[in-house]
Design an enzyme around this catalytic site. Structure first.
Site, mmCIF file in Angstrom:
data_model
loop_
_atom_site.group_PDB
_atom_site.id
_atom_site.type_symbol
_atom_site.label_atom_id
_atom_site.label_comp_id
_atom_site.label_asym_id
_atom_site.label_seq_id
_atom_site.Cartn_x
_atom_site.Cartn_y
_atom_site.Cartn_z
ATOM 1 N N GLU A 167 0.787 -1.280 -0.076
ATOM 2 C CA GLU A 167 0.152 -0.027 -0.151
ATOM 3 C C GLU A 167 0.906 1.382 -0.140
ATOM 4 O O GLU A 167 0.419 2.451 0.241
ATOM 5 C CB GLU A 167 -1.044 0.000 1.130
ATOM 6 C CG GLU A 167 -2.256 -1.054 0.957
ATOM 7 C CD GLU A 167 -2.957 -1.097 2.230
ATOM 8 O OE1 GLU A 167 -2.736 -0.920 3.565
ATOM 9 O OE2 GLU A 167 -4.271 -1.646 1.963
ATOM 10 N N VAL A 220 -2.988 -11.683 1.629
ATOM 11 C CA VAL A 220 -2.771 -12.953 1.281
ATOM 12 C C VAL A 220 -1.377 -13.019 0.549
ATOM 13 O O VAL A 220 -1.411 -11.855 -0.514
ATOM 14 C CB VAL A 220 -3.679 -13.908 0.147
ATOM 15 C CG1 VAL A 220 -3.049 -15.254 -0.479
ATOM 16 C CG2 VAL A 220 -5.094 -14.029 0.975
ATOM 17 N N ILE A 243 -7.849 -18.200 -1.325
ATOM 18 C CA ILE A 243 -7.626 -17.974 0.045
ATOM 19 C C ILE A 243 -8.191 -16.798 0.556
ATOM 20 O O ILE A 243 -8.904 -16.412 1.424
ATOM 21 C CB ILE A 243 -5.927 -17.910 0.293
ATOM 22 C CG1 ILE A 243 -5.504 -19.492 0.146
ATOM 23 C CG2 ILE A 243 -5.697 -17.622 1.848
ATOM 24 C CD1 ILE A 243 -4.068 -19.721 0.388
ATOM 25 N N ASN A 298 -6.104 1.023 -5.780
ATOM 26 C CA ASN A 298 -5.880 -0.419 -5.507
ATOM 27 C C ASN A 298 -7.231 -0.928 -6.487
ATOM 28 O O ASN A 298 -7.807 -1.558 -5.825
ATOM 29 C CB ASN A 298 -6.024 -0.843 -4.124
ATOM 30 C CG ASN A 298 -5.479 -2.200 -4.001
ATOM 31 O OD1 ASN A 298 -5.441 -2.876 -4.907
ATOM 32 N ND2 ASN A 298 -5.389 -2.361 -2.843
ATOM 33 N N TYR A 325 -13.402 -7.162 -4.558
ATOM 34 C CA TYR A 325 -14.820 -6.930 -3.612
ATOM 35 C C TYR A 325 -15.976 -6.875 -4.241
ATOM 36 O O TYR A 325 -17.009 -7.586 -4.115
ATOM 37 C CB TYR A 325 -14.734 -5.783 -2.638
ATOM 38 C CG TYR A 325 -13.529 -6.113 -1.594
ATOM 39 C CD1 TYR A 325 -13.623 -6.954 -0.590
ATOM 40 C CD2 TYR A 325 -12.554 -5.242 -1.391
ATOM 41 C CE1 TYR A 325 -12.371 -7.427 0.242
ATOM 42 C CE2 TYR A 325 -11.403 -5.409 -0.343
ATOM 43 C CZ TYR A 325 -11.375 -6.787 0.476
ATOM 44 O OH TYR A 325 -10.521 -6.822 1.378
#
Length: 173
Positions: free
Chosen positions: A27, A95, A104, A132, A139
């Protein structure tokens, strides 16, 4: 790939701390991480924990190139909406890069949702950095709504000296 998702234990805090730093590097904010594995242990594994955490673990034969078997985590806590009621907030979902694309992340996210539903939470909330796109797409593909444009919410934060100043302005008891 074979993996297991389980509740984190105090012994996992070194791995969680390691992955928090990996996420912060991704990030582009590694200098913002000020928490240690000791603080994670204190705050997450006490009488009234500030957070809960799940970890993703692979068998020894699938360990990472560095030798880790704990390869992902989801750290979350409970909040309350005065409009909707019980909510769960996902602070981090991570992850390790070499394990992505194996389900995962979806497994961790789904398990957090299940934990929330078991506690009668009506929503799962989280934040994602605007640049991002892969994570925002991840999502969205699972049904998440981006409230930035549709509802116009801004995240506001007080920290450091500004938090101190605000606290010092509290009326005396």
């Amino acid at each position: 790939m074979n993996f297991k998702i389980r509740a984190a234990a105090a012994e996992d805090c070194k791995d969680i701390s390691r992955m928090i730093m990996e996420l912060a590097v991704y990030e582009k904010m590694p200098d913002q991480v000020k928490i240690s594995h000791e603080e994670l242990e204190r705050d997450g594994f006490c009488q009234n924990p500030f957070f809960e955490c799940l970890v993703a673990e692979v068998p020894e034969e699938h360990k990472s190139t560095e030798g880790f078997t704990v390869v992902g985590y989801a750290l979350y806590f409970y909040t309350y909406s005065t409009w909707k009621g019980r909510s769960i907030y996902l602070e981090d979902l991570y992850v390790m890069p070499e394990f992505r694309g194996n389900g995962i992340g979806k497994g961790l996210l789904s398990k957090v949702a299940k934990v929330g539903k078991e506690k009668q939470c009506v929503r799962l909330q989280l934040s994602v950095l605007n640049w991002n796109t892969p994570t925002r797409d991840f999502y969205a593909a699972k049904g998440a709504q981006d409230l930035t444009d549709s509802e116009g919410w801004h995240f506001i934060r007080f920290d450091g000296q500004n938090l101190d100043n605000l606290a010092n302005d509290a009326p005396k008891d």
